[in-house]
Design a protein around this motif. Structure first.
Motif, PDB file in Angstrom:
ATOM      1  N   ARG A 127      57.712  42.449  45.083  1.00 22.19           N
ATOM      2  CA  ARG A 127      56.527  42.262  45.592  1.00 22.19           C
ATOM      3  C   ARG A 127      56.823  42.764  47.067  1.00 22.19           C
ATOM      4  NH1 ARG A 127      53.271  36.623  44.811  1.00 22.19           N
ATOM      5  NH2 ARG A 127      53.595  37.008  42.756  1.00 22.19           N
ATOM      6  N   GLU A 128      55.765  43.215  47.846  1.00 21.20           N
ATOM      7  CA  GLU A 128      55.778  43.977  48.880  1.00 21.20           C
ATOM      8  C   GLU A 128      54.694  43.681  49.904  1.00 21.20           C
ATOM      9  OE1 GLU A 128      56.134  48.125  48.407  1.00 21.20           O
ATOM     10  OE2 GLU A 128      54.131  48.431  47.867  1.00 21.20           O
ATOM     11  N   MET A 129      54.977  43.707  51.022  1.00 15.66           N
ATOM     12  CA  MET A 129      53.703  43.161  51.979  1.00 15.66           C
ATOM     13  C   MET A 129      52.905  44.333  52.065  1.00 15.66           C
ATOM     14  SD  MET A 129      52.366  43.173  55.343  1.00 15.66           S
ATOM     15  CE  MET A 129      53.662  43.860  56.497  1.00 15.66           C
ATOM     16  N   VAL A 130      51.693  43.922  52.265  1.00 21.02           N
ATOM     17  CA  VAL A 130      50.420  44.956  52.542  1.00 21.02           C
ATOM     18  C   VAL A 130      49.786  44.913  53.935  1.00 21.02           C
ATOM     19  CG1 VAL A 130      47.962  46.045  51.715  1.00 21.02           C
ATOM     20  CG2 VAL A 130      50.007  45.060  49.971  1.00 21.02           C
ATOM     21  N   ALA A 131      49.394  43.762  54.189  1.00 24.54           N
ATOM     22  CA  ALA A 131      48.644  43.415  55.344  1.00 24.54           C
ATOM     23  C   ALA A 131      48.353  42.011  55.690  1.00 24.54           C
ATOM     24  CB  ALA A 131      47.532  43.922  55.585  1.00 24.54           C
ATOM     25  N   MET A 132      48.536  41.545  57.060  1.00 19.11           N
ATOM     26  CA  MET A 132      48.447  40.411  57.314  1.00 19.11           C
ATOM     27  C   MET A 132      47.717  40.152  58.596  1.00 19.11           C
ATOM     28  SD  MET A 132      52.192  39.183  58.674  1.00 19.11           S
ATOM     29  CE  MET A 132      53.168  39.558  57.245  1.00 19.11           C
ATOM     30  N   ILE A 133      47.216  38.817  58.864  1.00 22.50           N
ATOM     31  CA  ILE A 133      46.662  38.523  60.073  1.00 22.50           C
ATOM     32  C   ILE A 133      47.271  37.198  60.444  1.00 22.50           C
ATOM     33  CG2 ILE A 133      44.453  38.054  61.505  1.00 22.50           C
ATOM     34  CD1 ILE A 133      42.788  39.234  58.914  1.00 22.50           C
ATOM     35  N   THR A 134      48.030  37.207  61.690  1.00 20.60           N
ATOM     36  CA  THR A 134      48.598  36.190  62.128  1.00 20.60           C
ATOM     37  C   THR A 134      47.681  35.484  63.191  1.00 20.60           C
ATOM     38  OG1 THR A 134      49.715  37.454  64.021  1.00 20.60           O
ATOM     39  CG2 THR A 134      50.921  37.222  62.065  1.00 20.60           C
ATOM     40  N   ALA A 135      48.172  34.499  64.017  1.00 23.34           N
ATOM     41  CA  ALA A 135      47.376  33.922  64.729  1.00 23.34           C
ATOM     42  C   ALA A 135      47.009  34.854  66.081  1.00 23.34           C
ATOM     43  CB  ALA A 135      48.389  32.954  65.641  1.00 23.34           C
ATOM     44  N   ASP A 136      47.547  35.999  66.306  1.00 14.36           N
ATOM     45  CA  ASP A 136      47.300  36.851  67.410  1.00 14.36           C
ATOM     46  C   ASP A 136      47.108  38.227  66.976  1.00 14.36           C
ATOM     47  OD1 ASP A 136      49.530  34.729  69.030  1.00 14.36           O
ATOM     48  OD2 ASP A 136      47.569  34.635  69.228  1.00 14.36           O
ATOM     49  N   ASP A 175      49.199  53.178  44.974  1.00 14.99           N
ATOM     50  CA  ASP A 175      48.441  51.966  45.291  1.00 14.99           C
ATOM     51  C   ASP A 175      48.425  51.153  44.203  1.00 14.99           C
ATOM     52  OD1 ASP A 175      46.708  53.577  47.688  1.00 14.99           O
ATOM     53  OD2 ASP A 175      48.496  52.558  48.136  1.00 14.99           O
ATOM     54  N   THR A 176      48.609  51.539  42.842  1.00 11.51           N
ATOM     55  CA  THR A 176      48.319  50.851  41.551  1.00 11.51           C
ATOM     56  C   THR A 176      49.386  49.502  41.739  1.00 11.51           C
ATOM     57  OG1 THR A 176      47.593  52.679  40.385  1.00 11.51           O
ATOM     58  CG2 THR A 176      48.692  50.942  39.279  1.00 11.51           C
ATOM     59  N   ALA A 177      48.791  48.441  41.435  1.00 14.29           N
ATOM     60  CA  ALA A 177      49.595  47.177  41.565  1.00 14.29           C
ATOM     61  C   ALA A 177      48.661  46.210  41.262  1.00 14.29           C
ATOM     62  CB  ALA A 177      50.354  47.193  43.110  1.00 14.29           C
ATOM     63  N   VAL A 178      49.361  44.732  41.192  1.00 16.58           N
ATOM     64  CA  VAL A 178      48.636  43.547  41.261  1.00 16.58           C
ATOM     65  C   VAL A 178      48.553  43.104  42.730  1.00 16.58           C
ATOM     66  CG1 VAL A 178      48.427  41.250  40.339  1.00 16.58           C
ATOM     67  CG2 VAL A 178      49.082  42.844  38.995  1.00 16.58           C
ATOM     68  N   TYR A 179      47.417  42.740  43.298  1.00 19.82           N
ATOM     69  CA  TYR A 179      47.387  42.443  44.501  1.00 19.82           C
ATOM     70  C   TYR A 179      47.204  41.025  44.592  1.00 19.82           C
ATOM     71  CZ  TYR A 179      47.236  47.201  46.216  1.00 19.82           C
ATOM     72  OH  TYR A 179      47.517  48.689  46.578  1.00 19.82           O
ATOM     73  N   TYR A 180      47.918  40.368  45.647  1.00 18.94           N
ATOM     74  CA  TYR A 180      48.011  38.651  45.698  1.00 18.94           C
ATOM     75  C   TYR A 180      47.501  38.446  47.274  1.00 18.94           C
ATOM     76  CZ  TYR A 180      50.878  39.069  41.503  1.00 18.94           C
ATOM     77  OH  TYR A 180      51.247  38.936  40.194  1.00 18.94           O
ATOM     78  N   CYS A 181      46.605  37.545  47.381  1.00 18.67           N
ATOM     79  CA  CYS A 181      46.447  37.009  48.522  1.00 18.67           C
ATOM     80  C   CYS A 181      47.271  35.749  48.798  1.00 18.67           C
ATOM     81  CB  CYS A 181      44.882  36.684  48.789  1.00 18.67           C
ATOM     82  SG  CYS A 181      44.236  35.714  47.430  1.00 18.67           S
ATOM     83  N   GLN A 237      52.314  43.855  43.948  1.00 15.51           N
ATOM     84  CA  GLN A 237      53.472  44.128  43.092  1.00 15.51           C
ATOM     85  C   GLN A 237      53.265  45.197  42.049  1.00 15.51           C
ATOM     86  OE1 GLN A 237      55.291  40.517  41.374  1.00 15.51           O
ATOM     87  NE2 GLN A 237      57.117  41.420  41.113  1.00 15.51           N
ATOM     88  N   ALA A 238      53.965  46.074  41.957  1.00 13.11           N
ATOM     89  CA  ALA A 238      53.958  47.319  40.784  1.00 13.11           C
ATOM     90  C   ALA A 238      54.704  47.069  39.685  1.00 13.11           C
ATOM     91  CB  ALA A 238      54.102  48.647  41.514  1.00 13.11           C
TER      92      ALA A 238
END
Length: 116
Positions: A46-55, A89-95, A40-41
């Motif tokens: 807030r926007e999605m950056v990357a994810m790992i799903t089951a597959d 890319d400047t933002a707060v990154y949330y996992c 979130q800048a």
């Protein structure tokens, strides 16, 4: 469940950072659960950056080819390797950890600042 994000900082454009997110109070962060990163800048949603799903691994178009997400199941850690960083890319990154058919847990955020 707690998620502790770290690794943010100030970096020049073109540089690299690796974000880490340590999970505790949960037995498993691997399949079938989903893990990932949002950002979130200032003044933006807030926007999605990357994810790992089951597959699969999924990346937002604006980070494809520059960012790599991974998870260390044994260490219960979610990693985000960020290369060729840009001021945008400047933002707060949330996992986050999205339990299969269960709740979503969020980390507290880590600030990434990219100077031009």
């Amino acid at each position: 469940v707690q998620l502790q994000a770290s690794g943010g900082g100030l970096v020049q454009a073109g540089g690299s950072l690796t974000l880490s997110c340590a999970a505790s109070g949960t037995g498993n962060i691997g399949r079938p659960h989903t893990v990932g990163w949002y950002r979130q800048a200032p003044g933006k949603q807030r926007e999605m950056v990357a994810m790992i799903t089951a597959d699969d691994k999924n990346y937002a178009d604006y980070v494809k080819g520059r960012f790599t997400i991974s998870r260390d199941i044994r260490a219960k850690t979610i990693l985000l390797q960020m290369n060729s960083l840009e001021p945008e890319d400047t933002a707060v990154y949330y996992c986050y950890l999205n339990k299969w058919k269960g709740p979503v847990y969020w980390g507290q955020g880590t600030q990434v600042t990219v100077s031009s």
